[in-house]
Enzyme design. Structure first.
Site, PDB file in Angstrom:
ATOM      1  N   LYS A  10      -5.109  -0.202   1.962  1.00 29.29           N
ATOM      2  CA  LYS A  10      -5.701  -0.329   0.619  1.00 29.29           C
ATOM      3  C   LYS A  10      -5.636  -1.783   0.140  1.00 29.29           C
ATOM      4  O   LYS A  10      -6.614  -2.334  -0.366  1.00 29.29           O
ATOM      5  CB  LYS A  10      -4.966   0.575  -0.393  1.00 29.29           C
ATOM      6  CG  LYS A  10      -4.971   2.053  -0.018  1.00 29.29           C
ATOM      7  CD  LYS A  10      -4.270   2.904  -1.051  1.00 29.29           C
ATOM      8  CE  LYS A  10      -2.784   2.628  -1.207  1.00 29.29           C
ATOM      9  NZ  LYS A  10      -1.947   2.966  -0.033  1.00 29.29           N
ATOM     10  N   ARG A  85      -2.366   8.345  -8.581  1.00 26.85           N
ATOM     11  CA  ARG A  85      -1.586   8.817  -7.440  1.00 26.85           C
ATOM     12  C   ARG A  85      -1.064  10.228  -7.663  1.00 26.85           C
ATOM     13  O   ARG A  85      -0.385  10.774  -6.806  1.00 26.85           O
ATOM     14  CB  ARG A  85      -0.387   7.895  -7.315  1.00 26.85           C
ATOM     15  CG  ARG A  85      -0.306   7.130  -6.027  1.00 26.85           C
ATOM     16  CD  ARG A  85       0.963   6.350  -6.157  1.00 26.85           C
ATOM     17  NE  ARG A  85       1.466   5.788  -4.981  1.00 26.85           N
ATOM     18  CZ  ARG A  85       1.211   4.568  -4.559  1.00 26.85           C
ATOM     19  NH1 ARG A  85       0.342   3.812  -5.165  1.00 26.85           N
ATOM     20  NH2 ARG A  85       1.818   4.105  -3.516  1.00 26.85           N
ATOM     21  N   ARG A 124       4.405  -5.128   8.853  1.00 28.36           N
ATOM     22  CA  ARG A 124       3.733  -5.826   7.749  1.00 28.36           C
ATOM     23  C   ARG A 124       4.566  -7.010   7.249  1.00 28.36           C
ATOM     24  O   ARG A 124       5.783  -6.942   7.157  1.00 28.36           O
ATOM     25  CB  ARG A 124       3.491  -4.858   6.579  1.00 28.36           C
ATOM     26  CG  ARG A 124       2.973  -5.616   5.347  1.00 28.36           C
ATOM     27  CD  ARG A 124       2.436  -4.736   4.281  1.00 28.36           C
ATOM     28  NE  ARG A 124       3.386  -3.746   3.819  1.00 28.36           N
ATOM     29  CZ  ARG A 124       3.054  -2.741   3.011  1.00 28.36           C
ATOM     30  NH1 ARG A 124       1.818  -2.610   2.596  1.00 28.36           N
ATOM     31  NH2 ARG A 124       3.953  -1.872   2.629  1.00 28.36           N
ATOM     32  N   ARG A 158       8.552  -6.293   2.777  1.00 22.08           N
ATOM     33  CA  ARG A 158       8.721  -5.607   1.492  1.00 22.08           C
ATOM     34  C   ARG A 158       9.975  -4.736   1.499  1.00 22.08           C
ATOM     35  O   ARG A 158      10.286  -4.115   2.506  1.00 22.08           O
ATOM     36  CB  ARG A 158       7.482  -4.747   1.231  1.00 22.08           C
ATOM     37  CG  ARG A 158       6.739  -5.148  -0.024  1.00 22.08           C
ATOM     38  CD  ARG A 158       5.420  -4.477  -0.106  1.00 22.08           C
ATOM     39  NE  ARG A 158       5.522  -3.042  -0.345  1.00 22.08           N
ATOM     40  CZ  ARG A 158       4.470  -2.258  -0.567  1.00 22.08           C
ATOM     41  NH1 ARG A 158       3.257  -2.781  -0.578  1.00 22.08           N
ATOM     42  NH2 ARG A 158       4.622  -0.977  -0.778  1.00 22.08           N
ATOM     43  N   ARG A 169       8.110   7.768   1.211  1.00 21.52           N
ATOM     44  CA  ARG A 169       6.803   7.414   0.617  1.00 21.52           C
ATOM     45  C   ARG A 169       5.710   8.312   1.188  1.00 21.52           C
ATOM     46  O   ARG A 169       4.816   8.756   0.464  1.00 21.52           O
ATOM     47  CB  ARG A 169       6.490   5.934   0.881  1.00 21.52           C
ATOM     48  CG  ARG A 169       7.306   4.997  -0.023  1.00 21.52           C
ATOM     49  CD  ARG A 169       7.343   3.579   0.497  1.00 21.52           C
ATOM     50  NE  ARG A 169       6.030   2.976   0.633  1.00 21.52           N
ATOM     51  CZ  ARG A 169       5.766   1.963   1.449  1.00 21.52           C
ATOM     52  NH1 ARG A 169       6.722   1.432   2.198  1.00 21.52           N
ATOM     53  NH2 ARG A 169       4.554   1.469   1.491  1.00 21.52           N
TER      54      ARG A 169
HETATM   55  P1  AP5 Z   1      -1.806  -2.681   3.553  1.00 19.70           P
HETATM   56  O1  AP5 Z   1      -3.176  -3.161   3.275  1.00 19.70           O
HETATM   57  O2  AP5 Z   1      -0.655  -3.422   3.001  1.00 19.70           O
HETATM   58  O3  AP5 Z   1      -1.704  -1.106   3.218  1.00 19.70           O
HETATM   59  P2  AP5 Z   1      -1.586  -0.354   1.822  1.00 19.70           P
HETATM   60  O4  AP5 Z   1      -2.423   0.873   1.925  1.00 19.70           O
HETATM   61  O5  AP5 Z   1      -1.858  -1.284   0.700  1.00 19.70           O
HETATM   62  O6  AP5 Z   1      -0.060   0.068   1.890  1.00 19.70           O
HETATM   63  P3  AP5 Z   1       1.053   0.032   0.767  1.00 19.70           P
HETATM   64  O7  AP5 Z   1       2.367   0.158   1.488  1.00 19.70           O
HETATM   65  O8  AP5 Z   1       0.892  -1.120  -0.149  1.00 19.70           O
HETATM   66  O9  AP5 Z   1       0.756   1.342   0.012  1.00 19.70           O
HETATM   67  P4  AP5 Z   1       1.695   2.132  -0.882  1.00 19.70           P
HETATM   68  O10 AP5 Z   1       0.729   3.053  -1.489  1.00 19.70           O
HETATM   69  O11 AP5 Z   1       2.830   2.765  -0.180  1.00 19.70           O
HETATM   70  O12 AP5 Z   1       2.419   1.031  -1.781  1.00 19.70           O
HETATM   71  P5  AP5 Z   1       2.161   0.485  -3.237  1.00 19.70           P
HETATM   72  O13 AP5 Z   1       2.462  -0.954  -3.230  1.00 19.70           O
HETATM   73  O14 AP5 Z   1       0.865   0.950  -3.751  1.00 19.70           O
HETATM   74  O15 AP5 Z   1      -1.671  -2.602   5.145  1.00 19.70           O
HETATM   75  C1  AP5 Z   1      -0.452  -2.231   5.781  1.00 19.70           C
HETATM   76  C2  AP5 Z   1      -0.273  -3.034   7.077  1.00 19.70           C
HETATM   77  O16 AP5 Z   1      -1.292  -2.670   8.009  1.00 19.70           O
HETATM   78  C3  AP5 Z   1      -0.410  -4.564   6.890  1.00 19.70           C
HETATM   79  O17 AP5 Z   1       0.512  -5.185   7.726  1.00 19.70           O
HETATM   80  C4  AP5 Z   1      -1.852  -4.868   7.321  1.00 19.70           C
HETATM   81  O18 AP5 Z   1      -1.975  -6.164   7.861  1.00 19.70           O
HETATM   82  C5  AP5 Z   1      -2.096  -3.789   8.381  1.00 19.70           C
HETATM   83  N1  AP5 Z   1      -3.484  -3.323   8.411  1.00 19.70           N
HETATM   84  C6  AP5 Z   1      -4.303  -3.079   7.345  1.00 19.70           C
HETATM   85  N2  AP5 Z   1      -5.497  -2.631   7.749  1.00 19.70           N
HETATM   86  C7  AP5 Z   1      -5.430  -2.557   9.112  1.00 19.70           C
HETATM   87  C8  AP5 Z   1      -6.358  -2.148  10.127  1.00 19.70           C
HETATM   88  N3  AP5 Z   1      -7.588  -1.707   9.804  1.00 19.70           N
HETATM   89  N4  AP5 Z   1      -5.947  -2.201  11.417  1.00 19.70           N
HETATM   90  C9  AP5 Z   1      -4.694  -2.632  11.739  1.00 19.70           C
HETATM   91  N5  AP5 Z   1      -3.786  -3.048  10.830  1.00 19.70           N
HETATM   92  C10 AP5 Z   1      -4.149  -2.999   9.536  1.00 19.70           C
HETATM   93  O19 AP5 Z   1       3.296   1.244  -4.081  1.00 19.70           O
HETATM   94  C11 AP5 Z   1       4.660   0.924  -3.910  1.00 19.70           C
HETATM   95  C12 AP5 Z   1       5.510   1.769  -4.846  1.00 19.70           C
HETATM   96  O20 AP5 Z   1       5.139   1.499  -6.217  1.00 19.70           O
HETATM   97  C13 AP5 Z   1       5.365   3.276  -4.707  1.00 19.70           C
HETATM   98  O21 AP5 Z   1       6.196   3.784  -3.693  1.00 19.70           O
HETATM   99  C14 AP5 Z   1       5.774   3.744  -6.105  1.00 19.70           C
HETATM  100  O22 AP5 Z   1       7.169   3.734  -6.261  1.00 19.70           O
HETATM  101  C15 AP5 Z   1       5.199   2.676  -7.014  1.00 19.70           C
HETATM  102  N6  AP5 Z   1       3.838   2.990  -7.492  1.00 19.70           N
HETATM  103  C16 AP5 Z   1       2.702   2.264  -7.278  1.00 19.70           C
HETATM  104  N7  AP5 Z   1       1.649   2.834  -7.878  1.00 19.70           N
HETATM  105  C17 AP5 Z   1       2.110   3.947  -8.490  1.00 19.70           C
HETATM  106  C18 AP5 Z   1       1.490   4.967  -9.276  1.00 19.70           C
HETATM  107  N8  AP5 Z   1       0.174   4.947  -9.539  1.00 19.70           N
HETATM  108  N9  AP5 Z   1       2.265   5.960  -9.738  1.00 19.70           N
HETATM  109  C19 AP5 Z   1       3.590   6.002  -9.492  1.00 19.70           C
HETATM  110  N10 AP5 Z   1       4.236   5.074  -8.753  1.00 19.70           N
HETATM  111  C20 AP5 Z   1       3.510   4.046  -8.261  1.00 19.70           C
HETATM  112 MG    MG Z   2      -0.748  -2.056  -0.938  1.00 24.87          MG
END
Ligand code: AP5
Ligand code: MG
Length: 221
Positions: A10, A85, A124, A158, A169
């Site tokens: 994402k 979410r 990552r 991270r 997660r």
């Molecule tokens: P990346 O692009 O970083 O993936 P992502 O989907 O953004 O993963 P996240 O870990 O950020 O998602 P998340 O939903 O767990 O975390 P968030 O920060 O939102 O890619 C991942 C890796 O793969 C990278 O190394 C990249 O280079 C590689 N990659 C990407 N595309 C690729 C491809 N096509 N091929 C190969 N490699 C690839 O949330 C964190 C925390 O915040 C949550 O746990 C929660 O506690 C809180 N939070 C956030 N939003 C909310 C909400 N709305 N409600 C409640 N809590 C929330």
């Molecule tokens: Mg992300």
């Protein structure tokens, strides 16, 4: 709106889309991590949940997003990553959009297997200066090890990319976020993208979807 499990890509796509479309990009994970770092009230409330890989309470995050959507900056559109979410968050977003006289154009689900996700999160690296600059030691390495290509920031792992936290997660995603697939499918705006493709191919697929949505809108379908 970008939907998908942790590590599905994402953030990688969000960073590209904001460049491609010149739209503000709201990634709730990035917003919350910045709040934790700054020690704001929201950050203090969110930290323990994030450290465990749990979702922060709906009431904490809904206010954060609502505030941004009603701002002038978002008046031409916006990209959401990581919000909504939960079903209550999706309902709150619907209410907010109705209040603003707007509609969500598309929910884009980036589909990848859990094995792939674990592999991605394990390698990552994120830029300490700007968390939307994302790398992978194997799939998308920086030119110089440990440094961001764009601004030279230090690349870090991270806090929540530890095996136990990743497991939770993913469990949270299955239990609380996956129901949104049906939620948006029922509203006719769900679009699936094969997230196992390369980042360039995923980006191209998303462009294709958005072009189709735009054409349909213009034709009044
Ligand atoms: P990346 O692009 O970083 O993936 P992502 O989907 O953004 O993963 P996240 O870990 O950020 O998602 P998340 O939903 O767990 O975390 P968030 O920060 O939102 O890619 C991942 C890796 O793969 C990278 O190394 C990249 O280079 C590689 N990659 C990407 N595309 C690729 C491809 N096509 N091929 C190969 N490699 C690839 O949330 C964190 C925390 O915040 C949550 O746990 C929660 O506690 C809180 N939070 C956030 N939003 C909310 C909400 N709305 N409600 C409640 N809590 C929330
Ligand atoms: Mg992300």
């Amino acid at each position: 709106m970008l939907l998908g499990p942790p590590g599905s890509g994402k953030g990688t796509q969000g960073e590209r889309l904001q460049e491609d479309f010149r739209l503000p990009y709201y990634a709730t994970g990035d917003i919350l991590r910045a709040a934790v770092k700054e020690g704001t009230d929201v950050g203090k409330q969110a930290k323990e949940f994030m450290d465990r890989g749990d979702l922060v309470p709906d009431e904490v995050i809904i206010g954060v997003i609502a505030e941004r959507l009603q701002g002038e900056e978002a008046s031409d559109g916006f990209i959401l990553d990581g919000f909504p979410r939960t079903v209550p968050q999706a309902e709150a977003l619907d209410t907010k959009m109705t209040e603003l006289g707007r509609e969500l154009t598309a929910a884009i689900l980036i589909d990848v297997t859990e094995d792939e996700v674990v592999h991605r999160l394990g390698g990552r690296r994120t830029c300490e200066k700007n968390p939307s600059h994302i790398y992978h030691v194997e799939f998308d390495p920086p030119k110089e090890e440990g440094a961001c290509d764009i601004d030279g920031g230090k690349l870090i792992v991270r806090d929540d990319d530890k095996p136990d936290v990743i497991k939770n997660r993913l469990a949270q995603y299955r239990e609380k976020t996956e129901p949104l697939i049906d939620y948006y499918d029922d509203r006719g705006i769900l679009n699936r993208v094969n997230g196992a493709q390369s980042p360039d191919e995923v980006e191209e697929s998303i462009h294709g979807i958005l072009a189709t949505v735009r054409r349909e809108e213009e034709e009044g379908m």
